[in-house]
Design a protein around this motif. Structure first.
Motif, PDB file in Angstrom:
ATOM      1  N   ALA A 228      46.868  28.363  52.987  1.00 18.74           N
ATOM      2  CA  ALA A 228      47.578  27.248  53.621  1.00 18.74           C
ATOM      3  C   ALA A 228      48.506  26.554  52.638  1.00 18.74           C
ATOM      4  O   ALA A 228      49.585  26.077  53.014  1.00 18.74           O
ATOM      5  CB  ALA A 228      46.560  26.252  54.189  1.00 18.74           C
ATOM      6  N   HIS A 229      48.118  26.484  51.377  1.00 16.42           N
ATOM      7  CA  HIS A 229      48.949  25.877  50.328  1.00 16.42           C
ATOM      8  C   HIS A 229      50.173  26.735  50.029  1.00 16.42           C
ATOM      9  O   HIS A 229      51.290  26.222  49.869  1.00 16.42           O
ATOM     10  CB  HIS A 229      48.100  25.705  49.061  1.00 16.42           C
ATOM     11  N   ALA A 230      49.979  28.056  49.950  1.00 18.48           N
ATOM     12  CA  ALA A 230      51.049  28.943  49.521  1.00 18.48           C
ATOM     13  C   ALA A 230      52.113  29.162  50.587  1.00 18.48           C
ATOM     14  O   ALA A 230      53.300  29.340  50.260  1.00 18.48           O
ATOM     15  CB  ALA A 230      50.451  30.292  49.100  1.00 18.48           C
ATOM     16  N   HIS A 231      51.726  29.163  51.842  1.00 23.03           N
ATOM     17  CA  HIS A 231      52.678  29.536  52.900  1.00 23.03           C
ATOM     18  C   HIS A 231      53.923  28.659  52.931  1.00 23.03           C
ATOM     19  O   HIS A 231      55.052  29.175  52.903  1.00 23.03           O
ATOM     20  CB  HIS A 231      51.982  29.528  54.257  1.00 23.03           C
TER      21      HIS A 231
ATOM     22  N   VAL B 259      51.051  34.656  55.547  1.00 24.38           N
ATOM     23  CA  VAL B 259      50.477  35.054  54.266  1.00 24.38           C
ATOM     24  C   VAL B 259      49.707  36.360  54.444  1.00 24.38           C
ATOM     25  O   VAL B 259      49.064  36.573  55.477  1.00 24.38           O
ATOM     26  CB  VAL B 259      49.537  33.956  53.733  1.00 24.38           C
ATOM     27  N   GLY B 260      49.761  37.215  53.427  1.00 19.79           N
ATOM     28  CA  GLY B 260      48.933  38.408  53.368  1.00 19.79           C
ATOM     29  C   GLY B 260      47.863  38.246  52.318  1.00 19.79           C
ATOM     30  O   GLY B 260      47.945  37.366  51.451  1.00 19.79           O
ATOM     31  N   ALA B 261      46.845  39.082  52.384  1.00 17.62           N
ATOM     32  CA  ALA B 261      45.789  39.035  51.371  1.00 17.62           C
ATOM     33  C   ALA B 261      45.134  40.399  51.262  1.00 17.62           C
ATOM     34  O   ALA B 261      44.989  41.114  52.258  1.00 17.62           O
ATOM     35  CB  ALA B 261      44.740  37.987  51.719  1.00 17.62           C
ATOM     36  N   ILE B 262      44.745  40.759  50.051  1.00 21.86           N
ATOM     37  CA  ILE B 262      43.965  41.961  49.814  1.00 21.86           C
ATOM     38  C   ILE B 262      42.785  41.618  48.927  1.00 21.86           C
ATOM     39  O   ILE B 262      42.937  40.972  47.893  1.00 21.86           O
ATOM     40  CB  ILE B 262      44.818  43.094  49.200  1.00 21.86           C
ATOM     41  N   GLY B 263      41.605  42.020  49.382  1.00 21.74           N
ATOM     42  CA  GLY B 263      40.409  41.908  48.573  1.00 21.74           C
ATOM     43  C   GLY B 263      39.955  43.294  48.149  1.00 21.74           C
ATOM     44  O   GLY B 263      40.215  44.284  48.842  1.00 21.74           O
ATOM     45  N   MET B 264      39.289  43.376  47.008  1.00 21.77           N
ATOM     46  CA  MET B 264      38.868  44.657  46.447  1.00 21.77           C
ATOM     47  C   MET B 264      37.402  44.577  46.043  1.00 21.77           C
ATOM     48  O   MET B 264      36.998  43.631  45.365  1.00 21.77           O
ATOM     49  CB  MET B 264      39.701  45.003  45.209  1.00 21.77           C
ATOM     50  N   CYS B 265      36.618  45.558  46.458  1.00 21.90           N
ATOM     51  CA  CYS B 265      35.235  45.666  46.005  1.00 21.90           C
ATOM     52  C   CYS B 265      34.470  44.383  46.337  1.00 21.90           C
ATOM     53  O   CYS B 265      34.245  44.074  47.503  1.00 21.90           O
ATOM     54  CB  CYS B 265      35.210  45.987  44.511  1.00 21.90           C
TER      55      CYS B 265
END
Length: 263
Positions: free
Chosen positions: A115-118, A126-132
């Motif tokens: 919400a801050h970055a948009h 906004v997009g997001a990727i999580g790993m493991c």
């Protein structure tokens, strides 16, 4: 084996910002221009291959926001460091590493980050990727309206529950309804023989989300060789960055997904 698995990563080209959201202060490494994409590191933390992936996202025309969630930023990964970082995260109140049908409290902060970055970066959302260890978080972040493009790379929580989903049932219901109403999808990736992200987990998400869940299963033979780990880290340590390679195709698909949803 205690030797580093990658070189040190100084992160000098990132702008390290200290952000306080929901009363919690964290360093966030930022670079680039364009719509925001939140890159959440895998264990043991922000290391060389994670930073390299973040630069790929930047070069594709996005602003990367990479929060420091665990480990020591820039420190080369090793077996001992990885075990220590994992152990500290598992006992932290911000993560519920062993809990099925629960969401880690840190996800609230990550939604606030989206919400801050948009408004600062523009674009559709906004997009997001999580790993493991963070792999499931991008799906829970869909409760933030600005989040439009979630990617789950080898989602590994809950630990030791191969078919478990790391999200509250009510949150999952709300995410499913939102994805249906707004015609959204989630991308997910795993290697076929990954012992930490099993076929049963993808099957559970497919059952819960239907065709809104677009899972990709790569053959173990597509993973880069030369690490002591079995095939696991699709876009980082086990990436073969060559045209035509399945892991490179995964990276290209993720970047195209962010472009379609956010630009």
């Amino acid at each position: 084996m205690t030797a580093p698995l990658a070189p040190p990563e100084p992160l000098d080209d990132f702008d390290c910002r200290t952000l306080t959201l929901l009363g919690k202060t964290r360093p966030v490494y930022v670079m680039g221009e364009g719509p925001a994409v939140i890159v959440m590191a895998e264990m043991p933390g922000i290391y060389f291959h994670v930073a390299q992936f973040a630069r790929r996202v930047r070069d594709a025309g996005f602003t990367v926001w990479m929060p420091h969630l665990f480990g020591t930023p820039g420190r080369p990964p090793s077996i001992l460091y990885g075990v220590g970082s994992m152990a500290r995260a598992c006992i932290s109140a911000e993560f519920r590493a062993f809990a099925a049908n629960r969401s880690s409290p840190v996800v609230d902060w990550l939604r606030a980050l989206a919400a801050h970055a948009h408004p600062l970066c523009g674009g559709k959302g906004v997009g997001a990727i999580g790993m493991c260890f963070t792999g499931n978080f991008a799906l829970s972040m869909m409760l933030e309206p600005a989040m439009l493009a979630p990617v789950l790379s080898q989602p590994s929580l809950p630990m030791f529950r191969k078919g478990g989903m790391h999200i509250e049932p009510e949150e999952l219901k709300q995410v499913r309804e939102r994805m249906q109403n707004e015609d959204l999808t989630v991308l997910a990736y795993r290697f076929e023989g990954d012992p930490f992200c099993r076929a049963e987990r993808f099957a559970a998400y497919e059952q819960a989300l239907g065709d809104r869940f677009q899972g990709r299963v790569l053959p173990d033979s597509a993973a880069a060789k030369g690490t002591p780990m079995p095939p696991h880290s699709v876009v980082t340590m086990h990436l073969i960055d060559e045209e035509g390679e399945p892991t490179r195709q995964a990276v290209d698909e993720i970047l195209a997904f962010f472009g379609k949803r956010l630009k």
